[in-house]
Motif scaffolding. Sequence first.
Motif, mmCIF file in Angstrom:
data_model
loop_
_atom_site.group_PDB
_atom_site.id
_atom_site.type_symbol
_atom_site.label_atom_id
_atom_site.label_comp_id
_atom_site.label_asym_id
_atom_site.label_seq_id
_atom_site.Cartn_x
_atom_site.Cartn_y
_atom_site.Cartn_z
ATOM 1 N N PHE A 178 68.764 -22.926 11.379
ATOM 2 C CA PHE A 178 69.754 -22.098 10.346
ATOM 3 C C PHE A 178 70.136 -20.724 11.212
ATOM 4 O O PHE A 178 71.228 -20.021 11.219
ATOM 5 N N LYS B 217 68.123 -20.010 3.346
ATOM 6 C CA LYS B 217 69.329 -19.123 2.840
ATOM 7 C C LYS B 217 68.940 -17.825 1.755
ATOM 8 O O LYS B 217 70.067 -17.300 1.229
ATOM 9 N N ASP B 218 67.680 -17.675 1.593
ATOM 10 C CA ASP B 218 67.539 -16.467 0.637
ATOM 11 C C ASP B 218 67.293 -15.249 1.585
ATOM 12 O O ASP B 218 67.094 -14.198 1.116
ATOM 13 N N ILE B 219 67.528 -15.278 2.954
ATOM 14 C CA ILE B 219 67.709 -13.976 3.822
ATOM 15 C C ILE B 219 69.143 -13.390 3.282
ATOM 16 O O ILE B 219 69.929 -14.118 2.845
ATOM 17 N N THR B 220 69.124 -12.216 3.471
ATOM 18 C CA THR B 220 70.515 -11.318 3.302
ATOM 19 C C THR B 220 71.283 -11.689 4.361
ATOM 20 O O THR B 220 70.812 -11.885 5.384
ATOM 21 N N VAL B 221 72.620 -11.490 4.166
ATOM 22 C CA VAL B 221 73.648 -11.668 4.985
ATOM 23 C C VAL B 221 73.541 -10.784 6.087
ATOM 24 O O VAL B 221 73.461 -11.205 7.371
ATOM 25 N N ARG B 222 73.108 -9.607 5.838
ATOM 26 C CA ARG B 222 72.680 -8.470 6.993
ATOM 27 C C ARG B 222 71.667 -9.015 7.749
ATOM 28 O O ARG B 222 71.583 -8.939 9.054
ATOM 29 N N ILE C 46 64.609 -4.354 6.490
ATOM 30 C CA ILE C 46 65.660 -5.129 5.719
ATOM 31 C C ILE C 46 64.936 -5.854 4.285
ATOM 32 O O ILE C 46 64.243 -6.826 4.417
ATOM 33 N N LEU D 144 70.447 -11.959 8.396
ATOM 34 C CA LEU D 144 70.818 -13.033 9.100
ATOM 35 C C LEU D 144 71.525 -12.528 10.285
ATOM 36 O O LEU D 144 71.277 -13.089 11.388
ATOM 37 N N GLU D 145 72.480 -11.556 10.068
ATOM 38 C CA GLU D 145 73.363 -11.216 11.290
ATOM 39 C C GLU D 145 72.184 -10.510 12.266
ATOM 40 O O GLU D 145 72.531 -10.524 13.706
#
Lengths: 287, 287
Positions: B48, B13-18, B108, B20-21
């Motif tokens: 995930f 969950k330390d990936i950014t929202v962008r 990113i 992950l998208e």
Amino acid sequence: MLYFIGLGLSSVKDITVRGLELVKSCDRVYLETYTSILGVQNESLEEFTGKKIILADRTLVEQDSDQILEDANEKNIAFLVVGDPFGATTHTDLWIRAKEKKIPVKIIHNASIINAVGCTGLQLYRFGEIISMVFFTETWKPDSFYDKLKANRAAGLHTLCLLDLKVKEQSVENLLRNRVIFEPPRFMKISECIEQLLFVEAARKENVYDEETLCVGVARLQSDSEQIIFASLGELKTIDFGSPLHSLLITGVLNENELEMLKYFATEATLRKIEALRKDRIKNFLH
Amino acid sequence: MLYFIGLGLSSVKDITVRGLELVKSCDRVYLETYTSILGVQNESLEEFTGKKIILADRTLVEQDSDQILEDANEKNIAFLVVGDPFGATTHTDLWIRAKEKKIPVKIIHNASIINAVGCTGLQLYRFGEIISMVFFTETWKPDSFYDKLKANRAAGLHTLCLLDLKVKEQSVENLLRNRVIFEPPRFMKISECIEQLLFVEAARKENVYDEETLCVGVARLQSDSEQIIFASLGELKTIDFGSPLHSLLITGVLNENELEMLKYFATEATLRKIEALRKDRIKNFLH
């Protein structure tokens, strides 16, 4: 619990998945507004997180922090910071005040300009001490950066120069007259930073750098309009990098790997310069 | 498009929202596995993101990169890197190869150990050049870090020491015999790093540091089991920091703000030391 949550460098979606989950779970959400800016409006952040965002200016964070920390032992409070919460600007004061009150604290890290500049090709483990350039005034032209830059360049190291920004600042006159009137926000441009750099070199005359020194201008990192230009100080001074935030990287000794990547950001004049230098087999150069 | 996507420091969950998208929109997803490790198993990342993850070892990235870049002009490829893609380890080779093939590239960013150590209280703009400590062998004990550390400490600057890790490495014997057998992964512990530091000091004898030098040991930053301990080198050597990754910060001159935050991570002995130093009004100290 008090959460320090880094927002990253540009859009609302630069927050981490965990950071976003935490914001959504918080009872109050503050956004630190005086040391940096996000490339988006506050409204987008409210829309994206579904939370009301309380803007936290310097007075609130530094003088009224009890307000931020109120009930933080029972409630969850988020303190949002552009970049990383302990990156270019540190928020140790608030962290310490929370600790003193036995409030549990958790930090959610994110990218900072300090590590993100690795995307220029300059290797982060070849940087020396970071310097800051503040807006010069008629009577205040601090040049303490000069000695640090001198030491970095003498050691062949690169230097990250962070550029001043002024948000919600009062003029001296308004401050003296106790008038709560704020100046419009100001963000130092790369061209302004270079003018000040050259002004100090002209005054100090220790040949630390000149118009020929190769630098990298960086604007709006991570945004769609991101700009990275590799050129001499003299050339960069004439380039309009557009809206904030700007940073400047002053190169030390460039190695072949760095040049290989930097050339994709180089101006025509810089490409010719690199080739000439290569042909002369001068691989290490400071200018 | 080739996306370099930073995963941050610990959990999926330390990936950014962008980030992950973008991963979810990609046709192929690679995970760089040889310069760092995430605090989670690969399976969690697949679960995930909902994507099959292709593990990219050094051979794939450095020798068979065409495989990664295949069809990248029509398809979207993600190359995932723990931390920031251009942080502690740079992936400039792959970036350059993509550029040569006219493949659009986008980075990113995410947190890197390089900026995240600001959470110890040590201010990032007071760090000098980063050093690395590699595993010493019988015949190879490189001490080039020593001169850098000496320069940093002479200037009063802090030093981030990155600790070696070996993933999917072959022994010299297996390499010579062309046997594709990999050694078990090894991650340098803080105690091992300190032993090597003291070994080199004993050999070089330039009084750069000793067992009394105040340092900060950092393990598994950003994870729930994160450990930050402020103590002397001698004391830190005896502490078991548990599972990887470990880093060591060697302090330079500590200012009052830094000490104010550091004391929350200090051992009893260190607290006494700081107090004694304060009482003696010795505010600047290198040991």
